[in-house]
Design a protein around this motif. Sequence first.
Motif, PDB file in Angstrom:
ATOM      1  N   ARG A   1       0.838  -1.198   0.000  1.00  0.00           N
ATOM      2  CA  ARG A   1       0.000   0.000   0.000  1.00  0.00           C
ATOM      3  C   ARG A   1       0.875   1.250   0.000  1.00  0.00           C
ATOM      4  NH1 ARG A   1      -5.430  -1.009   1.747  1.00  0.00           N
ATOM      5  NH2 ARG A   1      -5.737  -3.196   2.381  1.00  0.00           N
ATOM      6  N   ASP A   2       0.290   2.351  -0.483  1.00  0.00           N
ATOM      7  CA  ASP A   2       1.022   3.612  -0.465  1.00  0.00           C
ATOM      8  C   ASP A   2       0.800   4.324   0.871  1.00  0.00           C
ATOM      9  OD1 ASP A   2      -1.516   4.748  -0.538  1.00  0.00           O
ATOM     10  OD2 ASP A   2      -1.418   5.220  -2.677  1.00  0.00           O
ATOM     11  N   LYS A   3       1.303   5.540   0.985  1.00  0.00           N
ATOM     12  CA  LYS A   3       1.218   6.261   2.254  1.00  0.00           C
ATOM     13  C   LYS A   3      -0.213   6.613   2.629  1.00  0.00           C
ATOM     14  CE  LYS A   3       5.841   8.269   1.862  1.00  0.00           C
ATOM     15  NZ  LYS A   3       6.643   9.525   1.758  1.00  0.00           N
ATOM     16  N   GLN A   4      -1.099   6.659   1.643  1.00  0.00           N
ATOM     17  CA  GLN A   4      -2.503   6.946   1.919  1.00  0.00           C
ATOM     18  C   GLN A   4      -3.308   5.689   2.239  1.00  0.00           C
ATOM     19  OE1 GLN A   4      -0.865   8.521  -0.821  1.00  0.00           O
ATOM     20  NE2 GLN A   4      -0.567  10.199   0.647  1.00  0.00           N
ATOM     21  N   GLY A   5      -2.634   4.542   2.261  1.00  0.00           N
ATOM     22  CA  GLY A   5      -3.305   3.297   2.586  1.00  0.00           C
ATOM     23  C   GLY A   5      -3.969   2.613   1.417  1.00  0.00           C
ATOM     24  N   ARG A   6      -3.775   3.151   0.205  1.00  0.00           N
ATOM     25  CA  ARG A   6      -4.351   2.531  -0.986  1.00  0.00           C
ATOM     26  C   ARG A   6      -3.397   1.495  -1.546  1.00  0.00           C
ATOM     27  NH1 ARG A   6      -5.226   8.252  -3.860  1.00  0.00           N
ATOM     28  NH2 ARG A   6      -2.998   8.136  -3.386  1.00  0.00           N
TER      29      ARG A   6
END
Length: 321
Positions: free
Chosen positions: A129-134
């Motif tokens: 996941r990326d830093k935004q949780g996606r």
Amino acid sequence: MSRLQVVSGKGGTGKTTVAAALALALATEGKRTLLVEVEGRQGIAQLFETEALPYEERKIAVASGGGEVYALAIDAERALLDYLQMFYKLGSAGRALKKIGAIDFATTIAPGVRDVLLTGKACEAVRRRDKQGRFTYDYVVMDAPPTGRVTRFLNVNDEVAGLAKIGPIYNQAQAVMRVLKSPGTAVHMVTLLEEMPVQETADGITELRAAELPVGKVIVNQVRPHLLDEAAVRAAGGDRREEVAASLRTAGVAAPAQLVGPLLGQAAEHAQRVELEREQRAVLARLGLPTYELPFIGEGMDLAGLYRLAGELRHLGEVFA
């Protein structure tokens, strides 16, 4: 929709081509797909007409609607170095081990460990996941080993169980199996309408089910169009010389008698192929799985043909849901 799409099939059925087309088809409307190669053949690079893929995720195509396809050729040695760095912080020490041949020894002498590393890298991409949780990738498509080896390759837990019952490698194998046996994974089989590929497909599906791996769809590749209707197919096996010659004369064809034999021969061959394909479709139907067909592209497979197959997959609708 399964986020990890594994594509296997008998050699020569076009499984790498189908995997690449599937990655393009899934990467629509802004989606991001990672196409993973595990056999070291650089087949993906050839299909997308690009240079050999390094051991890094690299964008190789833009799909319909602005989606992106990334590709990764997983190398077992490099994956083991990543593993040593991730779990043991052995960056420089790991490189030293590579220099003395220890990495090659580990991945060669213990094939179960090799499979853990190859599948583990793909499963890590599924979970990332990326830093935004996606999720970094909406889908991961794996060009897997051929039908005869795919169950053993994916069932890494059994392989590693013979090497260790505890420890980080065993724990990693367990984490991989949680992804591979989850509803978020589907293993698709690519075949041709020929006896040997269909039989291998049936055997492979039996093995996958026995290992409790999630079986997806059957994709019939390189399907040729039927040139004759059913009545013509039935008539092709009879003695129709006079009737064919008369039809040719009516059409204004010169010297029709010389064409009757070759035409009837081709019609008989076509009728025989149609019947054989009908038999193989019946075998596939007994597997109890959704089956989808992709057309034969007579001009050969190039980048344009790959996009055409991706369009065919999209045209089929919610095929891989």
